[in-house]
Scaffold this active site. Structure first.
Site, PDB file in Angstrom:
ATOM      1  CG  HIS A 159      -2.029  -1.007   1.247  1.00 56.23           C
ATOM      2  ND1 HIS A 159      -2.857  -1.231  -0.064  1.00 56.23           N
ATOM      3  CD2 HIS A 159      -2.284  -1.981   2.200  1.00 56.23           C
ATOM      4  CE1 HIS A 159      -3.685  -2.092   0.312  1.00 56.23           C
ATOM      5  NE2 HIS A 159      -3.361  -2.694   1.467  1.00 56.23           N
ATOM      6  CG  ASP A 284      -5.292  -9.945   3.060  1.00 56.93           C
ATOM      7  OD1 ASP A 284      -4.840 -10.368   1.831  1.00 56.93           O
ATOM      8  OD2 ASP A 284      -4.789  -8.779   3.150  1.00 56.93           O
TER       9      ASP A 284
HETATM   10  N1  Q9C Z   1     -12.103  -2.542   9.570  1.00 57.90           N
HETATM   11  C1  Q9C Z   1      -2.891  -5.192   4.066  1.00 57.90           C
HETATM   12  O1  Q9C Z   1      -3.451  -6.173   3.984  1.00 57.90           O
HETATM   13  N2  Q9C Z   1      -8.548  -1.391   6.433  1.00 57.90           N
HETATM   14  N3  Q9C Z   1      -3.400  -4.066   4.522  1.00 57.90           N
HETATM   15  C2  Q9C Z   1      -9.059  -2.089   7.536  1.00 57.90           C
HETATM   16  C3  Q9C Z   1     -10.612  -3.047   8.704  1.00 57.90           C
HETATM   17  C4  Q9C Z   1      -7.056  -1.167   6.078  1.00 57.90           C
HETATM   18  C5  Q9C Z   1      -4.474  -4.189   4.795  1.00 57.90           C
HETATM   19  C6  Q9C Z   1     -10.174  -2.019   7.814  1.00 57.90           C
HETATM   20  C7  Q9C Z   1      -6.491  -2.549   5.452  1.00 57.90           C
HETATM   21  C8  Q9C Z   1      -5.093  -2.496   5.312  1.00 57.90           C
HETATM   22  C9  Q9C Z   1      -1.363  -5.135   3.750  1.00 57.90           C
HETATM   23 ZN    ZN Z   2      -4.209  -7.064   2.269  1.00 59.40          ZN
END
Ligand code: Q9C
Ligand code: ZN
Length: 341
Positions: A159, A284
């Protein structure tokens, strides 16, 4: 294959993540890397080595000097201002405002970020540097002739833009490794991002370039983070037109659907004939992931690894997301074991 791991990852252990209007225990926590490492060892995937120190030069091939200096001093500057908690951005340059770097630490936190869930505290800088060194060490192994290497990066990277942190990411480890290949004379490099979330930083870094092909398979940004990039009409610009590919999916996507996009991605990569491949590996996409909505199963990660291997390319895996800590080790190592056959 060899795994590169730094115990310094544990220096990144913030107490807070802004989520739903409260501060929760962060999803991106040290036990993620420890669980993956334990599985790498219990499955005897291969030797585990610590990273070499590459310094900031290869990081600055991707990130701006202002941004790197901000990250290095952020926590000290925050403490010096007498702030009581962790550093969390709370103000941004909205539409119509002026994108100039403020002096004040609250202003700089907003200037160098695109989201507020990623708190900073003592040790974040050291862990982010170690994570980049992990990726660069894996890149060096592959450049020196290993067929593949696993960079067990933490914090993750995909990101992070040239001058923005967010989404738990600070340095874009995959982009840094790709640029290292380029700087070592590899003419074309491909980055395939299989994390659930769009690899917005990686896309942005290489958007106007035809030497690094960027492909991301991810949840529809209309519905999930990062919301403001990752749509299918983003195909690159200028020299880079045609060298970015986004494939998006709706909630509930199983491997049988997801793998069709993987097939499209792999064909595009084969056409591109890169000298090296980087897999931005997030798990994920797993059915039990607490913040995502795909339905991949543990066995599917083995198939993913097999498909990647069929490209027959020198391959660096950089660790990205994956938040079901109970399954993260199995799922990640399944990819590597699928690759090794
Ligand atoms: N309610 C990576 O997988 N927003 N980053 C999460 C949860 C951020 C994920 C919201 C997600 C970032 C590296
Ligand atoms: Zn992710």
């Amino acid at each position: 294959m060899k795994t590169v791991f730094s115990p310094l990852h544990s220096l990144r252990s913030v107490k807070t993540e802004l989520d739903g209007g409260i501060l929760i225990e962060p999803h991106e926590k040290p036990s993620r890397a420890e669980t993956i490492l334990a599985r790498v060892k219990s499955q005897t995937l291969g030797e585990v080595i610590e990273p070499e120190e590459f310094g900031l030069a290869p990081v600055k091939r991707v990130h701006t000097p202002d941004y790197v200096a901000f990250l290095e001093h952020c926590w000290a500057d925050w403490v010096a201002e007498g702030k009581p908690g962790e550093a969390i951005p709370a103000v941004w340059c909205g539409r119509g405002m002026r994108p100039r770097m403020p002096k004040d630490i609250d202003g700089r936190l907003g200037y160098f970020s695109f989201a507020a869930e990623t708190s900073i505290s003592a040790g974040t800088w050291e862990a982010a540097c170690a994570s980049a060194n992990v990726a660069l060490t894996a890149q060096k192994l592959v450049a020196n002739g290993e067929r593949a290497a696993f960079a067990l990066c933490r914090p993750p990277g995909h990101h992070a833009h040239a001058d923005l942190f967010g989404g738990y990411c600070f340095f874009n480890n995959a982009a840094i490794a790709a640029q290292a290949f380029r700087d070592q004379g590899y003419e074309r490099v491909a980055i395939l991002d299989v994390d659930f979330h769009h690899g917005n930083g990686t896309q942005a870094i290489f958007y106007d370039r035809s030497d690094v092909l960027t492909i991301s398979l991810h949840g529809d940004p209309d519905l999930v983070f990062p919301h403001f990039l990752g749509f299918e009409d983003e195909t690159g610009e200028a020299e880079g037109e045609g060298y970015n590919l986004n494939i998006i999916y709706p909630p509930g996507t199983p491997y049988s659907e997801w793998s069709k996009g993987l097939e499209t991605a792999c064909k595009r990569i084969a056409d591109f004939q890169p000298g090296a491949l980087i897999i931005a590996l997030g798990v994920d996409t797993f059915e039990e992931d607490p913040i995502s909505f795909f339905k991949l199963k543990s066995k599917d990660y083995f198939s993913l690894g097999q498909r990647i291997e069929h490209l027959r390319l020198p391959t660096v895996f950089t660790m990205e997301g994956g938040y079901d800590v109970d399954a993260i080790g199995v799922n990640v190592v399944n990819v590597m074991q699928g690759f090794e056959g």
